[in-house]
Design an enzyme around this catalytic site. Structure first.
Site, PDB file in Angstrom:
ATOM      1  N   LYS A   1       7.242   6.133  -5.227  1.00  0.00           N
ATOM      2  CA  LYS A   1       5.899   6.282  -5.783  1.00  0.00           C
ATOM      3  C   LYS A   1       5.027   7.068  -4.823  1.00  0.00           C
ATOM      4  O   LYS A   1       5.024   6.732  -3.643  1.00  0.00           O
ATOM      5  CB  LYS A   1       5.316   4.881  -6.005  1.00  0.00           C
ATOM      6  CG  LYS A   1       3.874   4.861  -6.430  1.00  0.00           C
ATOM      7  CD  LYS A   1       3.367   3.447  -6.478  1.00  0.00           C
ATOM      8  CE  LYS A   1       1.885   3.498  -6.792  1.00  0.00           C
ATOM      9  NZ  LYS A   1       1.254   2.219  -6.662  1.00  0.00           N
TER      10      LYS A   1
ATOM     11  N   LYS B   1       6.688   3.690  -0.995  1.00  0.00           N
ATOM     12  CA  LYS B   1       5.361   3.878  -1.583  1.00  0.00           C
ATOM     13  C   LYS B   1       4.488   4.567  -0.554  1.00  0.00           C
ATOM     14  O   LYS B   1       4.273   4.053   0.542  1.00  0.00           O
ATOM     15  CB  LYS B   1       4.767   2.528  -1.976  1.00  0.00           C
ATOM     16  CG  LYS B   1       3.340   2.637  -2.494  1.00  0.00           C
ATOM     17  CD  LYS B   1       2.831   1.310  -3.017  1.00  0.00           C
ATOM     18  CE  LYS B   1       1.386   1.432  -3.464  1.00  0.00           C
ATOM     19  NZ  LYS B   1       0.878   0.150  -3.987  1.00  0.00           N
TER      20      LYS B   1
HETATM   21  C1  PBG Z   1      -1.313  -1.932  -5.553  1.00  0.00           C
HETATM   22  C2  PBG Z   1      -0.957  -0.818  -6.487  1.00  0.00           C
HETATM   23  C3  PBG Z   1      -1.562   0.439  -6.554  1.00  0.00           C
HETATM   24  C4  PBG Z   1      -0.922   1.124  -7.585  1.00  0.00           C
HETATM   25  C5  PBG Z   1       0.046   0.287  -8.106  1.00  0.00           C
HETATM   26  N1  PBG Z   1       0.022  -0.909  -7.399  1.00  0.00           N
HETATM   27  C6  PBG Z   1      -2.727   0.983  -5.836  1.00  0.00           C
HETATM   28  C7  PBG Z   1      -2.695   1.190  -4.377  1.00  0.00           C
HETATM   29  O1  PBG Z   1      -1.668   1.097  -3.715  1.00  0.00           O
HETATM   30  O2  PBG Z   1      -3.779   1.456  -3.865  1.00  0.00           O
HETATM   31  C8  PBG Z   1      -1.256   2.521  -8.011  1.00  0.00           C
HETATM   32  C9  PBG Z   1      -0.703   2.960  -9.325  1.00  0.00           C
HETATM   33  C10 PBG Z   1      -1.294   4.201  -9.887  1.00  0.00           C
HETATM   34  O3  PBG Z   1      -2.032   4.974  -9.248  1.00  0.00           O
HETATM   35  O4  PBG Z   1      -1.005   4.450 -11.061  1.00  0.00           O
HETATM   36  N2  PBG Z   1      -1.478  -3.163  -6.240  1.00  0.00           N
END
Ligand code: PBG
Length: 329
Positions: A253, A199
């Site tokens: 991601k 991520k």
């Molecule tokens: C954190 C989380 C995020 C997303 C999914 N889980 C936000 C982040 O890491 O700041 C982002 C998903 C998206 O942008 O669609 N709980």
């Protein structure tokens, strides 16, 4: 063979739609889609999210209706994000048995049984008043190991409430192993882990933060725990660690700007790989389509097919409902 003709005529198999379907290497199906849904505590009716057109912050009741609709369209899974009425330093709502996601999970389980897979995002950022994914140490940094203790509590609370799969998204070191041991110790050996393994610290999460009501204190960011977009070897290391710690599914991601990462991850592991087509990717597509600059439906399918081609087994996408509708229609 005459020199005037090419040795191999590539166009022979492109002549008709049926021929193209016959030889297609990649298929996109409703079975590939996971729908992200937001559920908010203490509201009477759904609240629209302008930067995520077509999506709302649900009440528990409207969430159940939407999950039923998705299940009837054949969407196999939803992933839940909760917005608590109150936030605090430790994100206590995330593990509270009567916290919003726990309530939502048990309602969904009650109304839908096993018709749809219930995935719960496992993180603290929606629940903390500082907006970080973990606990803050005295020096102001995010405390890795103290945060793992909280993740264990959240995992057990979500499992008790009915999650099929928990999805740790905080990028703490050791989070998958910690959660696996907490689940096993509490008798939830059948609850799976979908690890947000690679991520990235991306600028594409903006609309999600509107939808989930997340603001990082003092203009902060997540670069001290999410990955640097310049790296790919590091993603493979993250994925290998998560698989070793017990991840059942690993995720990359965002998706489109990271298809190289997705392809390399898919060829390096034997667990299913998911891609998260994130909020900013969806918002860009919708904004351009709204202006008439692109054909939104066609680009949506092209993007999802590209993720499948790169190696995604499942795709978390805000397009899930509309694409499932189109496929059913
Ligand atoms: C954190 C989380 C995020 C997303 C999914 N889980 C936000 C982040 O890491 O700041 C982002 C998903 C998206 O942008 O669609 N709980």
């Amino acid at each position: 063979m005459s020199a005037a003709f090419p040795a191999r005529r590539m166009r022979r198999l492109r002549r008709s739609d049926a021929l193209r379907r016959l030889v297609a290497e990649t298929t996109l199906s409703v079975d590939d889609l996971v729908a992200p849904l937001f559920v908010r505590e203490a509201i009477d009716s759904p609240v629209a999210v302008p930067s995520l057109p077509g999506h709302v912050q649900h009440t528990v009741a409207s969430l159940v209706v939407e999950a039923k609709r998705l299940a009837s369209l054949g969407v196999p899974a939803v992933v839940l994000f909760g917005l608590p009425a109150r936030k605090d330093a430790t994100g206590s709502g995330a593990s509270d048995p009567s916290g919003i996601v726990q309530v939502a999970l048990s309602e969904l389980r009650g109304h839908l049984g096993e018709e749809i897979v219930l995935i719960s995002d496992l993180c603290l950022d929606e629940y903390t008043d500082h907006g970080h994914c973990g606990l803050i140490a005295a020096d102001g940094t995010v405390d890795n190991d103290a945060t793992l203790g909280r993740y264990k509590e959240v995992a057990v609370a979500q499992a008790v409430a009915g999650a099929d799969i928990v999805a740790p998204s905080g990028m703490m070191d050791g989070q998958v192993g910690a959660i696996r041991s907490a689940l096993d110790a509490s008798g939830h050996t059948e609850v799976a882990i979908l690890a947000y393994a690679a991520k990235y610290a991306s600028a594409l999460y903006g609309p999600f933060r509107d939808a989930a009501g997340v603001a990082i204190a003092d203009g902060g960011n997540r670069r001290a725990y999410q990955q640097d977009p310049r790296n790919v070897a590091e993603a493979l290391a993250e994925v290998a660690l998560d698989v070793a710690e017990g991840a059942d599914i690993v995720m990359v991601k965002p998706a489109l700007a990271y298809l190289d990462v997705l392809a390399r991850v898919a060829s390096s592991v034997d667990v299913p790989v998911a891609a998260y087509h994130v909020s900013g990717e969806y918002a860009m597509l919708k904004a351009a389509a709204e202006r008439g600059w692109i054909d939104g439906e066609a680009v949506a399918i092209e993007h999802l097919v590209a993720m499948k081609r790169a190696g995604a087994r499942a795709i978390l996408t805000y397009l899930a409902g509309e694409v499932a509708e189109a496929m059913n229609g």
